[in-house]
Design a protein around this motif. Structure first.
Motif, PDB file in Angstrom:
ATOM      1  N   ALA A  89       0.839  -1.202   0.000  1.00  0.00           N
ATOM      2  CA  ALA A  89       0.000   0.000   0.000  1.00  0.00           C
ATOM      3  C   ALA A  89       0.869   1.246   0.000  1.00  0.00           C
ATOM      4  O   ALA A  89       2.034   1.212   0.420  1.00  0.00           O
ATOM      5  N   CYS A  90       0.281   2.371  -0.473  1.00  0.00           N
ATOM      6  CA  CYS A  90       1.068   3.599  -0.643  1.00  0.00           C
ATOM      7  C   CYS A  90       1.067   4.500   0.591  1.00  0.00           C
ATOM      8  O   CYS A  90       1.938   5.318   0.775  1.00  0.00           O
ATOM      9  N   ASP A  91       0.033   4.384   1.429  1.00  0.00           N
ATOM     10  CA  ASP A  91      -0.154   5.203   2.632  1.00  0.00           C
ATOM     11  C   ASP A  91      -0.599   6.632   2.323  1.00  0.00           C
ATOM     12  O   ASP A  91      -0.778   7.428   3.238  1.00  0.00           O
ATOM     13  N   ASN A  92      -0.760   7.001   1.053  1.00  0.00           N
ATOM     14  CA  ASN A  92      -1.096   8.385   0.696  1.00  0.00           C
ATOM     15  C   ASN A  92      -2.473   8.556   0.071  1.00  0.00           C
ATOM     16  O   ASN A  92      -3.048   9.641   0.151  1.00  0.00           O
ATOM     17  N   CYS A  93      -3.015   7.540  -0.583  1.00  0.00           N
ATOM     18  CA  CYS A  93      -4.283   7.693  -1.301  1.00  0.00           C
ATOM     19  C   CYS A  93      -5.438   7.773  -0.289  1.00  0.00           C
ATOM     20  O   CYS A  93      -5.255   7.566   0.903  1.00  0.00           O
ATOM     21  N   SER A  94      -6.635   8.056  -0.790  1.00  0.00           N
ATOM     22  CA  SER A  94      -7.749   8.255   0.146  1.00  0.00           C
ATOM     23  C   SER A  94      -8.083   6.977   0.907  1.00  0.00           C
ATOM     24  O   SER A  94      -8.417   7.022   2.093  1.00  0.00           O
ATOM     25  N   TYR A  95      -7.977   5.801   0.228  1.00  0.00           N
ATOM     26  CA  TYR A  95      -8.237   4.544   0.943  1.00  0.00           C
ATOM     27  C   TYR A  95      -7.207   4.321   2.044  1.00  0.00           C
ATOM     28  O   TYR A  95      -7.561   3.993   3.179  1.00  0.00           O
ATOM     29  N   CYS A  96      -5.929   4.498   1.706  1.00  0.00           N
ATOM     30  CA  CYS A  96      -4.884   4.294   2.711  1.00  0.00           C
ATOM     31  C   CYS A  96      -5.084   5.237   3.895  1.00  0.00           C
ATOM     32  O   CYS A  96      -4.978   4.836   5.047  1.00  0.00           O
ATOM     33  N   ARG A  97      -5.396   6.525   3.603  1.00  0.00           N
ATOM     34  CA  ARG A  97      -5.546   7.490   4.695  1.00  0.00           C
ATOM     35  C   ARG A  97      -6.767   7.197   5.556  1.00  0.00           C
ATOM     36  O   ARG A  97      -6.847   7.636   6.700  1.00  0.00           O
ATOM     37  N   GLN A 103      -7.088  -1.766   0.027  1.00  0.00           N
ATOM     38  CA  GLN A 103      -7.801  -1.231  -1.142  1.00  0.00           C
ATOM     39  C   GLN A 103      -7.023  -0.078  -1.783  1.00  0.00           C
ATOM     40  O   GLN A 103      -7.606   0.723  -2.535  1.00  0.00           O
ATOM     41  N   CYS A 104      -5.737   0.018  -1.505  1.00  0.00           N
ATOM     42  CA  CYS A 104      -4.907   1.119  -2.016  1.00  0.00           C
ATOM     43  C   CYS A 104      -5.136   1.363  -3.510  1.00  0.00           C
ATOM     44  O   CYS A 104      -5.162   0.444  -4.311  1.00  0.00           O
ATOM     45  N   ASP A 105      -5.293   2.643  -3.869  1.00  0.00           N
ATOM     46  CA  ASP A 105      -5.502   3.034  -5.270  1.00  0.00           C
ATOM     47  C   ASP A 105      -4.217   3.008  -6.091  1.00  0.00           C
ATOM     48  O   ASP A 105      -4.271   2.931  -7.317  1.00  0.00           O
ATOM     49  N   ASP A 106      -3.065   3.111  -5.455  1.00  0.00           N
ATOM     50  CA  ASP A 106      -1.828   3.379  -6.186  1.00  0.00           C
ATOM     51  C   ASP A 106      -0.840   2.217  -6.253  1.00  0.00           C
ATOM     52  O   ASP A 106       0.038   2.211  -7.108  1.00  0.00           O
ATOM     53  N   ALA A 107      -0.945   1.239  -5.332  1.00  0.00           N
ATOM     54  CA  ALA A 107       0.096   0.203  -5.271  1.00  0.00           C
ATOM     55  C   ALA A 107       0.005  -0.778  -6.436  1.00  0.00           C
ATOM     56  O   ALA A 107       1.024  -1.267  -6.924  1.00  0.00           O
TER      57      ALA A 107
END
Ligand code: ZN
Ligand code: ZN
Length: 167
Positions: A89-97, A103-107
């Motif tokens: 996971a990226c920890d930055n997208c809206s799902y991660c936050r 459900q990370c949008d970016d990974a």
């Protein structure tokens, strides 16, 4: 390095492969000290999880020691002992936050709607090389590594990769 490599359904081998390296500034390379076999790996081996690219390293549960970090990873350094969660996971997208890191949008390089990215995965889950290896490249390492206290053994910590959270 040595790694457990998927060649085809029912064809898994311990191969000599190229060592991983830092490719993106937010990567780390971890020297794996313990790795586990999971029921999920059996899906790849039996072919019930399709789309595995031959040559992909299997495994998504590991403990290790940070070998190298990219310049974008400021919270870990060489020598840190870590557990690696199975999902990426990226920890930055809206799902991660919101805390929904699976459900990370970016990974997942297949896009925001592609679903969970994880190590040792079929192409639909990102096709990432896995953790049943002597070394592994960890994307978004500032988030996908968890520092371990010395009092926690490898055998205890490995349960935190996937087995305990899945249960
Ligand atoms: Zn697992
Ligand atoms: Zn994210």
């Amino acid at each position: 390095m040595k790694a457990v490599v998927f060649h085809g359904i029912g064809d898994i081998r311990l191969d000599e492969v190229k060592d991983p390296s830092v490719q993106d500034p937010t990567d780390a390379v971890v020297r794996i000290t313990s790795s586990a076999i999971c029921g999920t790996d059996l899906h790849m081996i039996r072919g019930t999880f399709v789309g595995m690219r031959p040559g992909t390293i299997l495994g998504h549960e590991a403990v290790g020691i940070v070998e190298e970090v990219g310049r974008g990873v400021r919270n870990f350094r060489r020598g840190d002992r870590v557990v690696i969660p199975s999902t990426i996971a990226c920890d930055n997208c809206s799902y991660c936050r919101s805390g929904y890191t699976a459900q990370c949008d970016d990974a997942n390089p297949n896009g925001a709607a592609a679903g969970t990215a994880f190590f040792g995965s079929p192409q639909a889950a990102g096709g990432f090389d896995g953790l049943q290896a002597e070394y592994a490249r960890i994307p978004f390492a500032y988030h996908n590594l968890i520092r371990l206290p010395q009092a926690v053994s490898d055998d205890q910590a490995i349960l935190l990769s996937d087995i305990y959270p899945t249960a």
